[in-house]
Design a protein around this motif. Structure first.
Motif, short mmCIF file in Angstrom:
data_model
loop_
_atom_site.label_atom_id
_atom_site.label_comp_id
_atom_site.label_asym_id
_atom_site.label_seq_id
_atom_site.Cartn_x
_atom_site.Cartn_y
_atom_site.Cartn_z
N ARG A 267 -8.31 -58.97 -33.65
CA ARG A 267 -6.80 -58.15 -33.28
C ARG A 267 -7.85 -57.66 -32.36
N SER A 268 -8.08 -57.88 -31.35
CA SER A 268 -8.33 -57.29 -29.56
C SER A 268 -7.96 -55.71 -29.61
N HIS A 269 -8.08 -54.42 -29.28
CA HIS A 269 -7.46 -53.40 -28.81
C HIS A 269 -9.01 -53.00 -27.35
N ASP A 270 -7.38 -52.22 -26.17
CA ASP A 270 -7.82 -51.94 -24.92
C ASP A 270 -8.94 -50.47 -25.67
N ARG A 271 -8.59 -49.64 -26.29
CA ARG A 271 -9.08 -47.84 -26.10
C ARG A 271 -10.48 -48.17 -27.51
N SER A 272 -11.64 -47.48 -26.92
CA SER A 272 -11.73 -46.49 -27.60
C SER A 272 -12.79 -45.40 -26.57
N TYR A 273 -13.84 -44.87 -27.01
CA TYR A 273 -14.39 -43.82 -25.61
C TYR A 273 -15.75 -43.68 -26.30
N SER A 274 -16.31 -43.62 -25.53
CA SER A 274 -18.23 -43.33 -25.25
C SER A 274 -17.79 -41.71 -25.59
N GLY A 275 -19.26 -41.78 -26.60
CA GLY A 275 -19.27 -40.24 -26.79
C GLY A 275 -20.01 -39.50 -25.37
N ARG A 276 -19.78 -39.65 -24.63
CA ARG A 276 -19.41 -39.52 -23.16
C ARG A 276 -18.48 -38.97 -22.40
N ASP A 277 -17.46 -39.40 -23.11
CA ASP A 277 -16.08 -38.73 -22.99
C ASP A 277 -15.89 -37.22 -24.12
N LEU A 278 -16.02 -37.53 -25.13
CA LEU A 278 -15.45 -36.33 -25.81
C LEU A 278 -15.06 -34.43 -25.48
N GLU A 279 -15.44 -34.29 -24.26
CA GLU A 279 -15.03 -33.52 -24.45
C GLU A 279 -13.47 -33.87 -22.86
N ILE A 280 -13.98 -34.78 -22.48
CA ILE A 280 -12.19 -35.37 -21.92
C ILE A 280 -10.92 -35.26 -22.99
N LEU A 281 -11.70 -36.62 -24.19
CA LEU A 281 -10.86 -36.58 -25.34
C LEU A 281 -9.91 -35.10 -25.98
N TYR A 282 -11.64 -34.56 -25.86
CA TYR A 282 -11.00 -33.41 -26.74
C TYR A 282 -10.27 -32.52 -25.71
N ARG A 283 -9.99 -32.26 -24.67
CA ARG A 283 -9.36 -31.49 -23.94
C ARG A 283 -7.70 -32.31 -23.44
N ALA A 284 -7.93 -33.73 -23.45
CA ALA A 284 -6.61 -34.45 -23.66
C ALA A 284 -5.43 -33.74 -25.39
N THR A 285 -6.43 -32.82 -25.72
CA THR A 285 -5.11 -32.83 -27.20
C THR A 285 -4.73 -31.64 -26.78
N HIS A 286 -5.06 -31.13 -25.59
CA HIS A 286 -4.50 -29.04 -25.41
C HIS A 286 -3.25 -29.21 -25.83
N ASP A 287 -2.35 -30.20 -25.66
CA ASP A 287 -0.44 -30.05 -26.25
C ASP A 287 -1.16 -29.53 -27.70
N ARG A 288 -1.63 -30.13 -28.17
CA ARG A 288 -1.62 -30.19 -29.68
C ARG A 288 -2.51 -28.46 -29.84
N TRP A 289 -2.76 -27.73 -29.56
CA TRP A 289 -3.91 -26.85 -30.48
C TRP A 289 -2.86 -26.19 -30.58
N GLN A 290 -3.97 -25.44 -31.94
CA GLN A 290 -2.75 -25.05 -32.93
C GLN A 290 -3.67 -23.24 -33.19
N LEU A 291 -3.50 -22.31 -33.28
CA LEU A 291 -4.64 -21.18 -33.39
C LEU A 291 -5.23 -21.16 -35.17
N VAL A 292 -6.60 -21.00 -34.75
CA VAL A 292 -7.77 -21.85 -35.41
C VAL A 292 -7.92 -20.11 -36.60
N ASP A 293 -7.27 -20.34 -37.66
CA ASP A 293 -7.22 -19.26 -38.54
C ASP A 293 -6.49 -20.03 -40.11
N LEU A 294 -6.86 -19.41 -41.08
CA LEU A 294 -6.94 -19.47 -42.45
C LEU A 294 -6.23 -21.24 -42.85
N PRO A 295 -4.64 -20.91 -42.94
CA PRO A 295 -4.29 -22.56 -42.13
C PRO A 295 -4.39 -23.17 -41.60
#
Length: 167
Positions: A138-166
């Motif tokens: 089964r073919s898939h179209d989406r994976s990421y190069s390590g070069r894209d890691l920062e872009i991938l991380y920043r795309a999660t901005h809407d899900r960022w939460q406070l970095v605390d004990l929980p």
């Protein structure tokens, strides 16, 4: 974390974010297959060389099943495998500090469930975001190069939460 040389210029030891998204990685080794008699070149899946990652088949692919369950609540769960074809390539990337940039990230959320004890593989061509999960191909179209890691991380901005004990 800056290197000692960077720290001398920056003046600080560490910068820790106060908001973030959590990422999970399962590191895998890859085989580089380049001969025309390689299984997935012979069957036409790939026209040229490709990388193959073997999934652990022990206990009916238990590791894969656990990762698939984990990614339901933690969508940034990835298999990570190198895109190196020789030890010399790895050594060069290591000393240049760009092993991450020369790796492939495959989202577990895109993978199929596996419930048998057969050997399954993930394959991908060098430099391509496309990949295939085998045994039932089964073919898939989406994976990421390590070069894209920062872009991938920043795309999660809407899900960022406070970095605390929980967190």
């Amino acid at each position: 974390l800056p290197s000692l040389q960077q720290e001398a210029n920056l003046g600080w030891d560490a910068h820790l974010p106060t908001q973030a998204a959590d990422f999970y990685y399962q590191f895998k080794l890859s085989d580089y297959l380049e001969r025309s008699n390689a299984k997935y070149m012979k069957d036409g899946t790939y026209a040229t060389s490709y990388y193959r990652v073997s999934l652990h088949r022990r206990d009916n692919n238990r590791q894969h099943a656990r990762l698939r369950a984990h990614c339901k609540t933690h969508p940034e769960t990835h298999y990570v495998a190198p895109e190196f074809s020789t030890f010399t390539d790895f050594q060069a990337a290591f000393f240049a500090r760009n092993v991450t940039e020369n790796s492939r990230l495959i989202p577990l959320g895109e993978c199929d469930d596996i419930t048998d004890g057969e050997q399954h593989h993930l394959t991908y061509a060098p430099g391509s975001a496309k990949w295939t999960q085998h045994s039932e191909p089964r073919s898939h179209d989406r994976s990421y190069s390590g070069r894209d890691l920062e872009i991938l991380y920043r795309a999660t901005h809407d899900r960022w939460q406070l970095v605390d004990l929980p967190f």
